[in-house]
Design an enzyme around this catalytic site. Structure first.
Site, PDB file in Angstrom:
ATOM      1  N   HIS A 152     -10.375  27.998 -57.970  1.00  0.00           N
ATOM      2  CA  HIS A 152      -9.431  27.302 -57.067  1.00  0.00           C
ATOM      3  C   HIS A 152      -8.603  28.295 -56.252  1.00  0.00           C
ATOM      4  O   HIS A 152      -7.477  28.000 -55.873  1.00  0.00           O
ATOM      5  CB  HIS A 152      -8.506  26.371 -57.857  1.00  0.00           C
ATOM      6  N   LYS A 279      -3.644  45.452 -33.898  1.00  0.00           N
ATOM      7  CA  LYS A 279      -4.659  44.678 -34.609  1.00  0.00           C
ATOM      8  C   LYS A 279      -5.929  45.438 -34.976  1.00  0.00           C
ATOM      9  O   LYS A 279      -6.370  46.327 -34.268  1.00  0.00           O
ATOM     10  CB  LYS A 279      -5.081  43.448 -33.775  1.00  0.00           C
ATOM     11  N   GLU A 286     -16.579  37.466 -39.216  1.00  0.00           N
ATOM     12  CA  GLU A 286     -16.322  36.140 -38.644  1.00  0.00           C
ATOM     13  C   GLU A 286     -17.547  35.585 -37.918  1.00  0.00           C
ATOM     14  O   GLU A 286     -17.843  34.390 -37.994  1.00  0.00           O
ATOM     15  CB  GLU A 286     -15.141  36.211 -37.672  1.00  0.00           C
TER      16      GLU A 286
END
Ligand code: ARG
Length: 447
Positions: A152, A279, A286
């Protein structure tokens, strides 16, 4: 190729609508299939040896053109099969008209796709093995790096990073097996089925299958030209492996966040932002994650293509190639990208929280004859008590333990350490360093 009964012809727009250039990558296997077909036609005396020689020689010339990437398709070629026959006519003249004896494009295209996917499937299995090997080497480096396992997405039990990574290697081995197993069903010959129901000529179906190193012939001609379960199966193999890559990709994205802080992405596998100077983005992961969704869509597409199709061949089936090529190309490139991405990761995961050893403490009580249910309750109460006192489990004292139950002992305090927990794991397949090393050996043996 089929103009005899027609006076007029399709408009250019309609012609363009029906033709499909995606089958051009079947060029080589199409020619190889034709050469085997010609040899069989000769052996069964359906055509003269002289004719067979002419055809085979012409086909070999075309094969050489294909291999050298010099084969020139024309706008008037309806598909790859007619393109080859057209070119053969240019090279050998009228004899080319004998090539299609005892054959239809319906059994021909099924053969081509089966040959193509048999080879592609072997390549994908090899790539999956390579990926599993890369993961196994990383797991070896991290056989003792202690991390939390999760259920979980909450910290569960301590384990090792090697253990976690090896999951993906096992998945990949099954993925490779799945491809190999599918190829066993794919590598069968439909030739001899003709358009639908066979031929009155004495064709030797087995000889063609043997010549092409296929496992045998498809026993029913309608099945041979009308079924595409082999394509569905192949697409599913691609989709399942893509989905697994997407799970790893998602973890890499998650692990590379400041919040997780498990790994750093090297310059060669990360991208910057055009707007935000600070960044470092995990774009490769992705894109793998995103493309997995498109391949999952291919599974639906290939099934929907066959839904409610009457037997046997229908032109709808022409679309199967675009779908399976997309699925296969996407997996092939994603596997390559993932292996490279893995090489650019530097792991430095923080250790698990000490509550992850709660089960170990309960199992100490179990060893003393306490029922697991009761032990579970007692450790739960201990965790709650410590929480109320602002302490973690590793900060517990023997007094805290005794306060909950007399059966706790001083030595139990030694159990409250994630590293000790991992080392004490006794079941096979667990995350102990020995288990990880044994799994790596087994994975390498299977590769
Ligand atoms: N281009 C077709 C395909 O991909 C080949 C078979 C065409 N057969 C036909 N009867 N039009 O399925």
């Amino acid at each position: 190729m089929w103009g005899g009964r027609f006076k007029g012809s399709l408009s250019e727009a309609m012609w363009r609508f029906t033709t499909d250039e995606s089958d051009r990558r079947l060029l080589q296997v199409d020619i190889e299939g034709s050469i085997a077909h010609v040899e069989m036609l000769c052996a069964t005396n359906v055509i003269e040896p002289q004719e067979a020689q002419t055809l085979a020689k012409g086909l070999r010339t075309i094969l050489a053109e294909a291999e050298a990437d010099e084969f020139a398709f024309q706008a008037t070629d309806e598909d790859v099969h007619t393109a080859v026959e057209r070119r053969l006519g240019e090279i050998v003249g009228e004899t080319a008209g004998k090539l299609h004896t005892g054959r239809s494009r319906n059994d021909q295209v099924a053969l081509d796709l089966r040959l193509y996917l048999s080879r592609a499937g072997a390549q994908r299995a090899e790539q999956l093995h390579r990926f599993a090997g890369t993961v196994a080497s990383m797991a070896e480096t991290h056989a003792e790096t202690v991390i939390p396992s999760y259920t979980h997405l909450q910290q569960a039990q301590p384990t090792t990073l090697g253990h976690h990574l090896l999951t993906y290697a096992w998945m990949a081995l099954r993925g490779a097996d799945r491809f190999t197993d599918a190829v066993g069903r794919i590598a069968m010959s439909p030739l001899g089925a003709g358009a639908s129901a066979g031929s009155s000529l004495p064709l030797d179906r087995d000889a063609v299958a043997k010549d092409l190193e296929l496992g045998g012939v498809i026993p029913n001609s309608l099945d041979a030209v009308g079924s595409r379960d082999f394509v569905s199966e192949y697409v599913f193999c691609c989709a399942q492996s893509m989905i697994e890559l997407s799970r790893l990709a998602e973890e890499i994205v998650l692990w590379s966040t400041k919040e997780f802080g498990w790994l750093s992405l090297g310059d060669e596998v990360s991208t910057g932002s055009s707007a935000l100077p600070q960044k470092r983005n995990p774009d490769i992961a992705e894109l793998i994650r995103g493309r997995a969704g498109t391949v999952a869509g291919d599974v639906t597409a290939i099934l929907a293509l066959q839904k409610a199709l009457p037997l046997a061949y229908n032109r709808d089936l022409q679309e199967d190639k675009r779908i399976v090529f997309h699925a296969d190309d996407t997996l092939a490139s994603a596997l390559g990208a993932m292996v490279e991405l893995l090489g650019g990761l530097e792991f430095h995961p923080p250790g698990p929280g000490s509550e992850t050893v709660s089960l170990d403490l309960a199992e100490e009580l179990v060893r003393r004859g306490v029922s697991f249910r009761e032990a579970h309750t007692l450790v739960g109460e201990l965790v709650a008590l410590l929480e109320a006192r602002g302490k973690t489990l590793s900060e517990a004292t023997i007094d805290d333990l005794i306060e909950i139950d007399q059966r706790f002992e001083e030595a139990d305090l030694d159990r409250l350490d994630p590293t000790a927990s991992v080392r004490a794991r006794a079941t096979s397949g667990s995350g102990s360093p020995e288990s990880v090393r044994a799994q790596i050996d087994e994975i390498r043996r299977r590769i």
